[in-house]
Design a protein around this motif. Structure first.
Motif, PDB file in Angstrom:
ATOM      1  N   LEU A 174      -1.295  76.154 -29.821  1.00  0.00           N
ATOM      2  CA  LEU A 174      -2.620  76.847 -29.021  1.00  0.00           C
ATOM      3  C   LEU A 174      -3.174  77.248 -28.221  1.00  0.00           C
ATOM      4  O   LEU A 174      -2.662  77.555 -27.493  1.00  0.00           O
ATOM      5  N   THR A 175      -3.502  79.267 -28.173  1.00  0.00           N
ATOM      6  CA  THR A 175      -3.849  80.187 -27.347  1.00  0.00           C
ATOM      7  C   THR A 175      -5.075  79.904 -26.451  1.00  0.00           C
ATOM      8  O   THR A 175      -4.694  80.292 -25.428  1.00  0.00           O
ATOM      9  N   VAL A 176      -5.680  78.842 -27.038  1.00  0.00           N
ATOM     10  CA  VAL A 176      -7.176  78.379 -26.029  1.00  0.00           C
ATOM     11  C   VAL A 176      -6.833  76.963 -25.318  1.00  0.00           C
ATOM     12  O   VAL A 176      -7.314  76.636 -24.143  1.00  0.00           O
ATOM     13  N   THR A 177      -4.908  76.561 -24.810  1.00  0.00           N
ATOM     14  CA  THR A 177      -5.063  75.469 -23.965  1.00  0.00           C
ATOM     15  C   THR A 177      -3.817  75.833 -23.347  1.00  0.00           C
ATOM     16  O   THR A 177      -2.750  75.963 -24.529  1.00  0.00           O
ATOM     17  N   PRO A 178      -3.891  75.944 -22.251  1.00  0.00           N
ATOM     18  CA  PRO A 178      -2.240  74.906 -21.944  1.00  0.00           C
ATOM     19  C   PRO A 178      -1.332  73.605 -22.116  1.00  0.00           C
ATOM     20  O   PRO A 178      -0.552  73.789 -21.700  1.00  0.00           O
ATOM     21  N   PHE A 179      -2.378  72.374 -22.690  1.00  0.00           N
ATOM     22  CA  PHE A 179      -1.959  71.402 -23.420  1.00  0.00           C
ATOM     23  C   PHE A 179      -0.617  71.974 -23.778  1.00  0.00           C
ATOM     24  O   PHE A 179       0.028  70.959 -24.229  1.00  0.00           O
ATOM     25  N   THR A 180      -0.867  72.344 -25.332  1.00  0.00           N
ATOM     26  CA  THR A 180       0.225  72.249 -25.978  1.00  0.00           C
ATOM     27  C   THR A 180       1.662  72.951 -25.400  1.00  0.00           C
ATOM     28  O   THR A 180       2.770  72.430 -26.115  1.00  0.00           O
ATOM     29  N   PRO A 201      -0.298  80.828 -14.342  1.00  0.00           N
ATOM     30  CA  PRO A 201      -0.400  82.457 -13.315  1.00  0.00           C
ATOM     31  C   PRO A 201      -1.328  82.997 -15.329  1.00  0.00           C
ATOM     32  O   PRO A 201      -0.728  83.217 -16.002  1.00  0.00           O
ATOM     33  N   ASP A 202      -2.225  83.861 -14.496  1.00  0.00           N
ATOM     34  CA  ASP A 202      -2.831  84.711 -14.987  1.00  0.00           C
ATOM     35  C   ASP A 202      -3.853  84.367 -16.097  1.00  0.00           C
ATOM     36  O   ASP A 202      -4.868  84.677 -16.726  1.00  0.00           O
ATOM     37  N   PHE A 203      -3.522  82.808 -16.843  1.00  0.00           N
ATOM     38  CA  PHE A 203      -4.756  81.878 -17.485  1.00  0.00           C
ATOM     39  C   PHE A 203      -5.446  80.436 -17.329  1.00  0.00           C
ATOM     40  O   PHE A 203      -6.554  80.717 -17.072  1.00  0.00           O
ATOM     41  N   TRP A 204      -4.828  79.456 -16.387  1.00  0.00           N
ATOM     42  CA  TRP A 204      -5.240  78.670 -16.386  1.00  0.00           C
ATOM     43  C   TRP A 204      -4.750  77.888 -15.214  1.00  0.00           C
ATOM     44  O   TRP A 204      -3.578  78.375 -15.088  1.00  0.00           O
ATOM     45  N   ARG A 205      -5.450  77.047 -14.350  1.00  0.00           N
ATOM     46  CA  ARG A 205      -5.492  76.189 -13.170  1.00  0.00           C
ATOM     47  C   ARG A 205      -6.188  75.109 -13.363  1.00  0.00           C
ATOM     48  O   ARG A 205      -7.686  75.176 -13.938  1.00  0.00           O
TER      49      ARG A 205
END
Length: 183
Positions: free
Chosen positions: A100-106, A177-181
């Motif tokens: 899923l583009t909306v989350t780092p979980f996947t 990096p550049d997306f989520w932390r």
């Protein structure tokens, strides 16, 4: 992964968006339930739920676009056969992981499922879900374990996109990096 709930929050790297995820391990499976608020030119919000078996094979993905009524329901037999809203998706044959583009979980799903040691890599294909369109397409990727239990290299095999991901002891992303932390 502990049997009780783990709560993880990520924030956008450069923006006000965030995610609140609750991950539970129970009865030999893992359940992720999350809400994501995305900023950008066209802000939107989404709730998703992913159920995995004990081997971290995704068995179902449910997505609700908050406010517009659109939903997506993907189901898998765990061996790479998928349906979308009950209809077969032969283009995802062999795919084990959603992305899923909306989350780092996947990213956690292949990291946990593959259980790579330092220096090992694996090529996979995911079911790439783009938001807010909710399109689903196969997406070839590579994961390389840089430091077991701490760092992975994620690479798209369809483009030059690559990021080094820091993870925690549960395989959950700390920094993308550049997306989520983690927030």
């Amino acid at each position: 992964m502990p049997q009780d709930a783990k709560i993880v929050r990520w924030r956008e790297w450069d923006g006000p968006g965030f995610e609140h995820l609750v991950l539970r391990g129970e009865s030999g499976r893992f359940l992720a339930d999350s809400v994501v608020i995305c900023s950008g030119e066209t802000p939107f919000a989404v709730r998703y739920r992913i159920a995995c078996d004990a081997g971290w094979h995704a068995r179902s993905v449910m997505v609700d676009m908050i406010g517009d009524g659109r939903t997506l329901v993907l189901a898998s037999d765990g061996d790479g056969r998928w349906t979308r809203n009950g209809l077969p998706m032969p283009e995802l044959t062999g795919v084990l992981d959603p992305d899923l583009t909306v989350t780092p979980f996947t990213n956690t799903l292949p990291i946990r499922r593959l259980a790579l040691s330092t220096g090992q890599s694996a090529e996979i294909t995911t079911g790439f879900i783009d938001f807010p369109a909710l399109s689903v397409v196969p997406n070839p990727q590579r994961y390389t374990c840089l430091e077991e239990g701490r760092r992975y290299l994620y690479e798209s095999r369809a483009s030059d996109f690559r990021r080094e991901l820091e993870i925690d002891r549960d395989g959950l992303v700390v920094d993308y990096p550049d997306f989520w932390r983690r927030g």
